[in-house]
Scaffold this motif. Structure first.
Motif, PDB file in Angstrom:
ATOM      1  N   ASN A  53     -73.590 -30.897 -64.402  1.00 54.41           N
ATOM      2  CA  ASN A  53     -74.673 -30.200 -63.708  1.00 54.41           C
ATOM      3  C   ASN A  53     -76.028 -30.552 -64.309  1.00 54.41           C
ATOM      4  OD1 ASN A  53     -72.998 -28.842 -61.875  1.00 54.41           O
ATOM      5  ND2 ASN A  53     -72.647 -27.154 -63.285  1.00 54.41           N
ATOM      6  N   LYS A 108     -77.183 -33.732 -63.017  1.00 50.12           N
ATOM      7  CA  LYS A 108     -77.339 -33.698 -61.558  1.00 50.12           C
ATOM      8  C   LYS A 108     -76.353 -34.632 -60.849  1.00 50.12           C
ATOM      9  CE  LYS A 108     -82.198 -32.362 -61.832  1.00 50.12           C
ATOM     10  NZ  LYS A 108     -81.858 -30.936 -61.709  1.00 50.12           N
ATOM     11  N   SER A 133     -70.913 -28.210 -67.348  1.00 49.70           N
ATOM     12  CA  SER A 133     -72.296 -28.042 -67.785  1.00 49.70           C
ATOM     13  C   SER A 133     -72.987 -29.392 -67.958  1.00 49.70           C
ATOM     14  CB  SER A 133     -72.332 -27.248 -69.091  1.00 49.70           C
ATOM     15  OG  SER A 133     -73.660 -27.069 -69.529  1.00 49.70           O
ATOM     16  N   THR A 149     -73.342 -29.512 -55.065  1.00 52.75           N
ATOM     17  CA  THR A 149     -74.257 -29.777 -56.174  1.00 52.75           C
ATOM     18  C   THR A 149     -73.879 -29.048 -57.445  1.00 52.75           C
ATOM     19  OG1 THR A 149     -75.693 -27.980 -55.415  1.00 52.75           O
ATOM     20  CG2 THR A 149     -76.188 -30.200 -54.615  1.00 52.75           C
ATOM     21  N   SER A 150     -72.842 -28.245 -57.432  1.00 50.22           N
ATOM     22  CA  SER A 150     -72.521 -27.433 -58.596  1.00 50.22           C
ATOM     23  C   SER A 150     -71.082 -27.658 -59.056  1.00 50.22           C
ATOM     24  CB  SER A 150     -72.744 -25.942 -58.274  1.00 50.22           C
ATOM     25  OG  SER A 150     -72.473 -25.145 -59.397  1.00 50.22           O
ATOM     26  N   TRP A 151     -70.949 -28.083 -60.302  1.00 50.38           N
ATOM     27  CA  TRP A 151     -69.634 -28.225 -60.920  1.00 50.38           C
ATOM     28  C   TRP A 151     -69.236 -26.904 -61.566  1.00 50.38           C
ATOM     29  CZ3 TRP A 151     -66.419 -32.422 -60.690  1.00 50.38           C
ATOM     30  CH2 TRP A 151     -66.964 -33.621 -60.235  1.00 50.38           C
ATOM     31  N   THR A 152     -67.955 -26.599 -61.522  1.00 52.43           N
ATOM     32  CA  THR A 152     -67.392 -25.436 -62.193  1.00 52.43           C
ATOM     33  C   THR A 152     -66.215 -25.903 -63.044  1.00 52.43           C
ATOM     34  OG1 THR A 152     -65.790 -24.956 -60.444  1.00 52.43           O
ATOM     35  CG2 THR A 152     -68.004 -23.977 -60.225  1.00 52.43           C
TER      36      THR A 152
END
Length: 219
Positions: free
Chosen positions: A185, A188, A182, A196-199
């Motif tokens: 992200n 950025k 979170s 482009t998206s961390w999990t």
């Protein structure tokens, strides 16, 4: 005077957040110079033929660096439009110009349309004036490759540092990986792979690779 359908395609650019395109060709051309270029070449050919452009199909590949079978459905959709309107499919054949942007699956899909009597015409990827400026596709793609190399090096340098900062800000307890994702992200920060998206999962893996963080699997 004949009827024509234009087919335009491009690759995603994950590091730039360019991951999808509008279905509408005019809006897609606003989002992508490559689409705008192909559309201009096709429209120039239609004008030269004194024809009518009765449909346009826009496609984005699922991979950023190679052609896949995902594009076959888009080609089939363009083929159906051609069959219904007795139209010719127009596309820019980049491969004619020294093998730029090779896409064997796309080439085969176009050939398959020809084999079922749907006319297909591949146009050369020549330099044109686009938005009142010279546009050389070879130069454009060459510059894009340089940008990709530079971005890859930047990620190798900057992303581990940003990850280390985020890890230091989140306590080592249940839900840590999700919380770090979170943070990244929100800031950025691109992933190590350019997405482009961390999990929680890719944070856990990246932390293990970059810092040797133990795999505690707290999720």
């Amino acid at each position: 005077m004949g009827a024509f359908v234009g087919f335009y395609w491009t690759f995603p650019v994950r590091w730039a957040g360019f991951l999808d395109l509008p279905d509408d060709a005019a809006r897609a051309a606003e989002a992508s110079r490559t689409i705008a270029y192909q559309r201009a070449v096709v429209r120039k050919q239609v004008d030269w033929e004194n024809g009518a452009l009765i449909g346009e199909v826009v496609a984005m590949e699922v991979s950023p660096d190679r052609g896949t079978s995902a594009i076959e459905g888009d080609v089939a959709r363009a083929g159906r439009l051609c069959r219904e309107a007795k139209a010719t499919l127009l596309h820019v054949d980049f491969h004619q110009n020294g093998g730029w942007r090779p896409h064997p699956i796309l080439s085969e899909a176009m050939s398959a349309l020809s084999r079922i009597a749907i006319p297909v015409l591949g146009l050369p990827a020549d330099e044109i004036m686009l938005d009142r400026r010279r546009f050389d596709p070879a130069e454009h793609f060459s510059m894009r490759r340089v940008q990709e190399v530079e971005e890859r090096e930047r990620r190798r340098r900057d992303v581990p540092a940003a990850l280390a900062v985020a890890l230091s800000e989140v306590p080592d307890k249940r839900g840590r990986w999700k919380a770090v994702a979170s943070l990244l992200n929100g800031r950025k920060v691109p992933t190590l792979g350019g997405g482009t998206s961390w999990t929680a999962e890719n944070v856990r893996k990246a932390a293990k690779v970059v810092k040797g963080t133990p795999d505690t699997r707290m999720e």
